[in-house]
Design a protein around this motif. Sequence first.
Motif, PDB file in Angstrom:
ATOM      1  N   GLY A   1       0.771  -1.245   0.000  1.00 42.79           N
ATOM      2  CA  GLY A   1       0.000   0.000   0.000  1.00 42.79           C
ATOM      3  C   GLY A   1       0.797   1.286   0.000  1.00 42.79           C
ATOM      4  O   GLY A   1       0.266   2.360  -0.219  1.00 42.79           O
ATOM      5  N   ARG A   2       2.114   1.226   0.260  1.00 40.36           N
ATOM      6  CA  ARG A   2       2.973   2.418   0.288  1.00 40.36           C
ATOM      7  C   ARG A   2       2.567   3.391   1.415  1.00 40.36           C
ATOM      8  O   ARG A   2       1.615   3.154   2.132  1.00 40.36           O
ATOM      9  N   ASN A   3       3.343   4.466   1.556  1.00 39.28           N
ATOM     10  CA  ASN A   3       3.102   5.510   2.561  1.00 39.28           C
ATOM     11  C   ASN A   3       2.921   4.901   3.954  1.00 39.28           C
ATOM     12  O   ASN A   3       1.973   5.200   4.676  1.00 39.28           O
ATOM     13  N   GLN A   4       3.866   4.028   4.340  1.00 39.99           N
ATOM     14  CA  GLN A   4       3.788   3.396   5.649  1.00 39.99           C
ATOM     15  C   GLN A   4       5.181   2.966   6.110  1.00 39.99           C
ATOM     16  O   GLN A   4       6.124   2.919   5.319  1.00 39.99           O
ATOM     17  N   VAL A   5       5.269   2.680   7.392  1.00 42.26           N
ATOM     18  CA  VAL A   5       6.511   2.189   8.007  1.00 42.26           C
ATOM     19  C   VAL A   5       6.334   0.715   8.318  1.00 42.26           C
ATOM     20  O   VAL A   5       5.345   0.308   8.945  1.00 42.26           O
ATOM     21  N   VAL A   6       7.299  -0.099   7.886  1.00 41.86           N
ATOM     22  CA  VAL A   6       7.261  -1.533   8.163  1.00 41.86           C
ATOM     23  C   VAL A   6       8.559  -1.931   8.858  1.00 41.86           C
ATOM     24  O   VAL A   6       9.649  -1.630   8.362  1.00 41.86           O
ATOM     25  N   VAL A   7       8.425  -2.589  10.002  1.00 41.84           N
ATOM     26  CA  VAL A   7       9.567  -3.126  10.723  1.00 41.84           C
ATOM     27  C   VAL A   7       9.797  -4.557  10.263  1.00 41.84           C
ATOM     28  O   VAL A   7       8.843  -5.342  10.138  1.00 41.84           O
ATOM     29  N   TYR A   8      11.048  -4.897  10.003  1.00 45.00           N
ATOM     30  CA  TYR A   8      11.367  -6.238   9.503  1.00 45.00           C
ATOM     31  C   TYR A   8      10.977  -7.303  10.523  1.00 45.00           C
ATOM     32  O   TYR A   8      11.275  -7.192  11.715  1.00 45.00           O
TER      33      TYR A   8
END
Length: 373
Positions: A361-368
């Motif tokens: 979705g983009r425009n987001q923060v994802v932690v591995y």
Amino acid sequence: MEDTIFNENRKLKRQLDNLLRRARTNEQKQELFDSFGFEVISANTPAQLRDYVLFQMQARFQLHDVVMTLIDFDRDAEKLFYGHDTDAKSLYESKLLILDTEKDQQQISEMSIYPVLGPDVLTRFDWMLAGIDDIDSCKSAALLPLMRNNKLIGTLLLLSRDVNRYQTGIATTFLQKLSAMTAVAIENCLNQQRIKEIGYQDPLTQAYNRRYFDLRFNDEIERSLRQGDNLACMFLDVDFFKKVNDTYGHHIGDLVLTQLVNLIKEQVRACDVVARYGGEEFAVVLPGVTLELATEIAERLRKAVQSDKRLTCGQGGLNVTISIGLEILSSLNDKNLSTKEIGDQLLQHADEALYKAKTSGRNQVVVYVEEKI
């Protein structure tokens, strides 16, 4: 008559011996000053010069302490002398005083363009001594101007426990020569370091380039492991950047990247490393953070980009957003990895987290998060 001549000869001999001893002492002093002066001139980096002046000078000349004050005309002296070495800064900041040309006008106006020697220096320039230990044991001092092209760039303050060590008009030739060589060394080292800094910068955005990032990333990992600190690695990417270039032109795309870097620097800390990793992708290293703080910084940055009008293309057109992937040092469980292997894993995981942010979705923060097989 013979006794009178004998006594006069003895008196002359004593005077001659005193003159010879004084000459030998002056010659030894000259050799000491020359030797140290050449070492200072040969310093290759501001950090090396800092150590010569503030540490070795104190030991070599048996001083209580040394304080160097610099006028920061280009507002980069702290960065050039310390870089991101927080340990060195905490060790030397009381002995290396860096004055801002606007905020510290009062102190700058009090500095002398002529040598000032004697006990009065300790009271006249007491603001230079605020961070010096056991200052009450100092009985005399020499304040030496650092001049380049008839312009005062700073001062060198030599502190002694001997009340007779520095007296007005005595032995100023040696001291002036030392201060002149130090001033030349300061100018040379700072200019050389500025050239190096240019070589580490991306010419478009003024962020650090990938070459510098790779060097600095390894240093930060080693420091974090040595001190038991944590460290986060962020990859961020401009969403739909090709659409920005195709719709508004590459000059607008360049402007977006430049403004994005300015915004990143506003949101992160001075100790963090911001680098252009390639194209529209940027890497940020956050030393000494928890996962919670790193996530908070990343989310704050994402929101700031989304809402910042400087990153809006066209009238009511495309609003620029970013996606961020995040990984943290403490999540790596293998303790037998080398520094390079740790760095490679951090980058790979942050990149995989970024890919997930883009595909979900983009425009987001994802932690591995390691996927279970």
